[in-house]
Design an enzyme around this catalytic site. Structure first.
Site, short mmCIF file in Angstrom:
data_model
loop_
_atom_site.label_atom_id
_atom_site.label_comp_id
_atom_site.label_asym_id
_atom_site.label_seq_id
_atom_site.Cartn_x
_atom_site.Cartn_y
_atom_site.Cartn_z
N HIS A 37 0.81 -1.22 0.00
CA HIS A 37 0.00 0.00 0.00
C HIS A 37 0.84 1.26 0.00
O HIS A 37 0.40 2.31 -0.46
CB HIS A 37 -0.99 -0.04 1.15
CG HIS A 37 -2.07 -1.02 0.88
ND1 HIS A 37 -2.17 -2.22 1.55
CD2 HIS A 37 -3.04 -1.03 -0.04
CE1 HIS A 37 -3.18 -2.89 1.06
NE2 HIS A 37 -3.73 -2.20 0.10
N ARG B 20 -15.54 3.04 -3.48
CA ARG B 20 -15.45 1.77 -2.78
C ARG B 20 -15.57 2.02 -1.28
O ARG B 20 -14.88 2.89 -0.75
CB ARG B 20 -14.12 1.08 -3.08
CG ARG B 20 -14.04 -0.30 -2.43
CD ARG B 20 -12.78 -1.02 -2.80
NE ARG B 20 -11.61 -0.39 -2.19
CZ ARG B 20 -10.36 -0.80 -2.42
NH1 ARG B 20 -10.14 -1.80 -3.26
NH2 ARG B 20 -9.35 -0.20 -1.84
N GLU C 36 -12.23 -10.07 -5.78
CA GLU C 36 -10.81 -10.09 -5.40
C GLU C 36 -10.48 -11.25 -4.48
O GLU C 36 -9.35 -11.41 -4.05
CB GLU C 36 -10.40 -8.76 -4.77
CG GLU C 36 -11.27 -8.31 -3.62
CD GLU C 36 -10.90 -6.93 -3.09
OE1 GLU C 36 -9.80 -6.46 -3.39
OE2 GLU C 36 -11.73 -6.33 -2.39
N ASN D 129 -4.92 -6.94 -7.28
CA ASN D 129 -3.90 -7.08 -6.22
C ASN D 129 -4.25 -8.16 -5.22
O ASN D 129 -3.45 -9.06 -4.95
CB ASN D 129 -3.72 -5.76 -5.46
CG ASN D 129 -3.21 -4.65 -6.34
OD1 ASN D 129 -2.88 -4.88 -7.50
ND2 ASN D 129 -3.15 -3.46 -5.81
N ASP D 130 -5.48 -8.06 -4.67
CA ASP D 130 -5.87 -9.06 -3.68
C ASP D 130 -6.16 -10.40 -4.34
O ASP D 130 -5.88 -11.45 -3.77
CB ASP D 130 -7.09 -8.59 -2.88
CG ASP D 130 -6.67 -7.73 -1.68
OD1 ASP D 130 -5.49 -7.84 -1.29
OD2 ASP D 130 -7.50 -6.98 -1.16
N ARG E 147 1.86 -10.19 -0.47
CA ARG E 147 2.54 -9.36 -1.46
C ARG E 147 3.60 -8.45 -0.86
O ARG E 147 4.44 -7.92 -1.57
CB ARG E 147 1.51 -8.52 -2.22
CG ARG E 147 0.65 -7.66 -1.33
CD ARG E 147 -0.59 -7.24 -2.09
NE ARG E 147 -1.26 -6.14 -1.39
CZ ARG E 147 -2.42 -5.64 -1.75
NH1 ARG E 147 -3.04 -6.14 -2.79
NH2 ARG E 147 -2.97 -4.65 -1.09
N CYS F 169 -9.34 -3.33 -11.95
CA CYS F 169 -8.46 -2.35 -11.31
C CYS F 169 -7.30 -3.08 -10.64
O CYS F 169 -7.16 -4.28 -10.76
CB CYS F 169 -9.23 -1.48 -10.31
SG CYS F 169 -10.05 -2.41 -9.01
#
Lengths: 97, 583
Positions: free
Chosen positions: B191, B335, B435, B458-459, B469, B506
């Protein structure tokens, strides 16, 4: 406190504290030693430590019944020896250190 | 000159003086001073020691009255050590002989004493080294406090170097003065890296150990294109990078000409490109780069780096700012709170430490357990929905039931607003992130519940491959090109098409050019990316033929390992973009 002796005085003292010469007795010793003009030295296991430095005394790992040599030299050495011997021989039974 | 190679997370080149942060986010002070500063340094040291001793003695008094004199006496011993004239003498001699700062001299001296004590044969005495660490911290705290060297009090432009930055520290960086950052830890999708994109400053992460090789004030170069950190560059390197800086300015100018053109393939298929944002002020950046909307507004950043949960009105103002900036028609996908995992907010009452946070109470799960918090956010979003095209997106949905629960709470909030006669868009589109692998596998069922999907790569990659990650040791398993990930994505695309729900992708993968043809070929027509990648992706899409992309996707789906997939896709991308700066 001036006694004008200027003598080098030496005494072997036995540690009676069951926890050894730990943090609080050391703190009490440094505090007492700092009140005198004389140089104060402690010899333990052949090493010499400055009695007015808590940092140096941290390295003295003298346990119960072990012996340290107290050395004082200066204008108030008699008084200092008397007082510091008392502090060293004090029996502190607390388990804390 | 030392060169370190890491992972580039935001492009650009910055040359500037280094500012070091330690693991706890405190500034690591400079190591040396000039000869003329020695007297001042003595004075600082004396005041630091005096203040530390005063504090310790006052704590001693408090403890003595509370629990007993003998406990307080330990702190008395600490104070004696702090005031030990021999300690002062040792530190002063390092300052005057070696021109070290008080902080650095102190830590050298303490290091020496700690070593001595640790080598004592008596284990109990040796354990007293912890007291020395404590003492060092006390004095250091006072010394650093004097300097007021906080990240908030920077006075000149710097490059931040750290082992790692927490997302909340990153969020607080003042980009007027922090021009770039580089960290030892971290990966492309941590992040901190995502935030670097939001801050729009060049950044390189995952560089490995380098902190001990650099001193505050050293000139460093952060190369966010190649992923390099150069410490103390030689004259030639410096000249080369100064030229690169001017080249980048002209490349940006050429991409800017694309801003008002559509992202349309050679054979006329249009792709929607939207921007991901973390903060309302980024909408301007999105529009500048030609985004057709906000595809992902990560609202949790409103909550991070704060002492209290933002109120409904504070949230409403932020959402309204975004939607008004985007205009009536451009979509703004908001979101809901995706807190937890590594994005810990300061309000610990919401979050109990967990053994396994990424599999724990985070994101939508946290919201469904804290209905008040969730409803406050939903009210703010719904109230803002009258100002434009807001769409609501739930993160980390893993079961159909969870999705239904979240929707039910939206209905409740709508009823409340209706009764209170507060205006909102009653037809606000609701979507779900895909995700978690279970959501991808059940996408056919999820599609019946929502009007759009957004694949959070990503997830999805992290959970599909069960690889953290941000853990360098397993980061190589975390690979978006893995056939398992591609198959899940293909599954979601089919379900979306079959049930006629809109689909967006995304996450970092959507902004990586090597996957663009694959996405087009699989049938994806909307991507949401960091605003800075929009021009490049658009330029690339305008070179692609959909027929070719479909063949590329077919061939990629036949590969058996992530490495094969990525090599194949990279090669195909390079055919169209031989001179790209990206590779």
């Amino acid at each position: 406190m001036e006694d004008a002796s200027h003598e080098l005085l030496k005494r072997v003292v036995k540690i009676k504290n069951p926890n050894g010469f730990h943090m609080r007795p050391k703190a009490a010793f440094v505090e007492a030693a700092s009140r005198f003009a004389s140089e104060v030295k402690l010899t333990w296991e052949g090493q010499v430590f400055n009695g007015k430095s808590m940092f140096e005394l941290m390295l003295v790992a003298a346990g119960e019944d072990s012996e340290v040599t107290l050395e004082v030299f200066g204008s108030d050495s008699h008084l200092a020896l008397q007082e510091l011997e008392k502090v060293l021989a004090e029996e502190d039974v607390s388990v804390l250190d | 000159m030392e060169v370190y190679r890491g992972i580039p997370v935001y492009p650009g080149v910055v040359i500037g003086p280094a500012l070091l942060l330690d693991t706890e986010g405190y500034l690591i002070p400079q190591r040396s001073i000039s000869a003329s500063e020695v007297v001042d340094e003595f004075e600082r040291l004396k005041i630091g020691i005096r203040d530390a001793a005063i504090e310790v003695r006052s704590n001693q008094a408090i403890i003595a009255t509370k629990v007993g004199t003998q406990y307080g006496a330990i702190l008395g011993a600490h104070a004696q050590m702090i005031e030990d004239p021999f300690l002062l003498g040792e530190i002063e001699s390092l300052i005057s002989k070696k021109f070290f700062t008080a902080e650095y001299a102190l830590s050298l001296v303490m290091r020496k004493h700690i070593k001595e004590i640790q080598s004592l044969p008596d284990a109990r005495m040796a354990s007293r080294a912890t007291d020395l660490f404590d003492i060092e911290k006390q004095i250091l705290g006072k010394l650093i406090g004097q300097r007021k060297e906080g990240l908030n009090s920077l006075s000149e432009p710097v490059v931040i170097l750290a082992h790692d930055l927490s997302p909340s520290e990153t969020a607080k960086l003042n980009t007027k003065l922090v021009h770039a950052f580089a960290t030892e830890a971290g990966g492309r999708t941590s992040h901190t890296s995502i935030l670097a994109g939001a801050l729009e400053i060049p950044a390189v992460v995952g560089l490995g150990k380098f902190i001990s090789e650099v001193t505050g004030g050293d000139i460093v170069i952060v190369d966010g294109n190649a992923g390099l950190l150069i410490i103390d560059p030689d004259a030639e390197t410096l000249r080369r990078y100064q030229k690169t800086q001017t080249d980048i300015v002209s490349l940006d100018a050429s991409l800017e000409s694309l801003r008002d053109l559509p992202a349309i393939t050679q054979d006329g298929v249009e792709v929607k490109l939207l921007g991901n944002i973390e903060f309302p002020h980024e909408t301007k950046h999105c529009l500048d780069k030609g985004a057709q909307g906000i595809g992902l507004y990560r609202t949790e950043f409103l909550f991070m780096g704060k002492d209290a949960v933002p109120t409904e009105d504070e949230q409403f103002e932020a959402y309204k700012e975004v939607v008004q900036a985007m205009g009536k028609d451009r979509p703004v996908v908001i979101r809901t709170l995706d807190l937890g995992g590594d994005k810990l907010a300061a309000f610990s009452n919401l979050h109990i430490p967990e053994k396994n946070p990424f599999l724990g109470l985070r994101s939508i799960r946290l919201c469904l357990r804290n209905i008040g918090l969730f409803k406050t956010q939903l009210r703010a979003i719904l109230r803002a929905s009258v100002y434009g095209n807001i769409q609501l997106l739930f993160p980390m949905i893993s079961t159909v039931l969870e999705l239904r629960q979240a929707k039910m709470i939206v209905s409740e909030v709508k009823e409340d607003l209706f009764e209170e006669k507060v205006p909102f868009n009653k037809d606000i589109p609701i979507g779900t992130m895909i995700e978690v692998p279970s959501a991808a596998i059940l996408s056919e069922l999820m599609a019946k519940e929502v009007s759009f999907f957004s694949i959070g790569t990503n997830d999805l990659v992290q959970y599909t491959l069960a690889a953290d990650r941000s853990n360098e040791d397993v980061a190589s398993l975390y690979n978006p090109g893995d056939p398992a990930v591609l198959r899940l994505i293909e599954m979601v695309v089919k379900a979306a098409k079959h049930s006629n729900v809109a689909l967006n992708v995304c996450g970092e993968m959507s902004g990586d050019l090597i996957y663009t043809m694959l996405f087009l070929g699989l049938g994806i027509r909307q991507l949401s990316v960091s605003p800075h990648s929009i021009p490049e992706i658009k330029q690339f899409i305008r070179m692609v033929n959909l027929k070719d992309a479909e063949n590329v996707a077919k061939e990629a789906m036949r590969q058996q390992t992530a490495r094969d997939v990525n090599n194949y896709l990279r090669e195909q991308t390079r055919k169209l973009l031989p001179d790209s700066l990206m590779y």
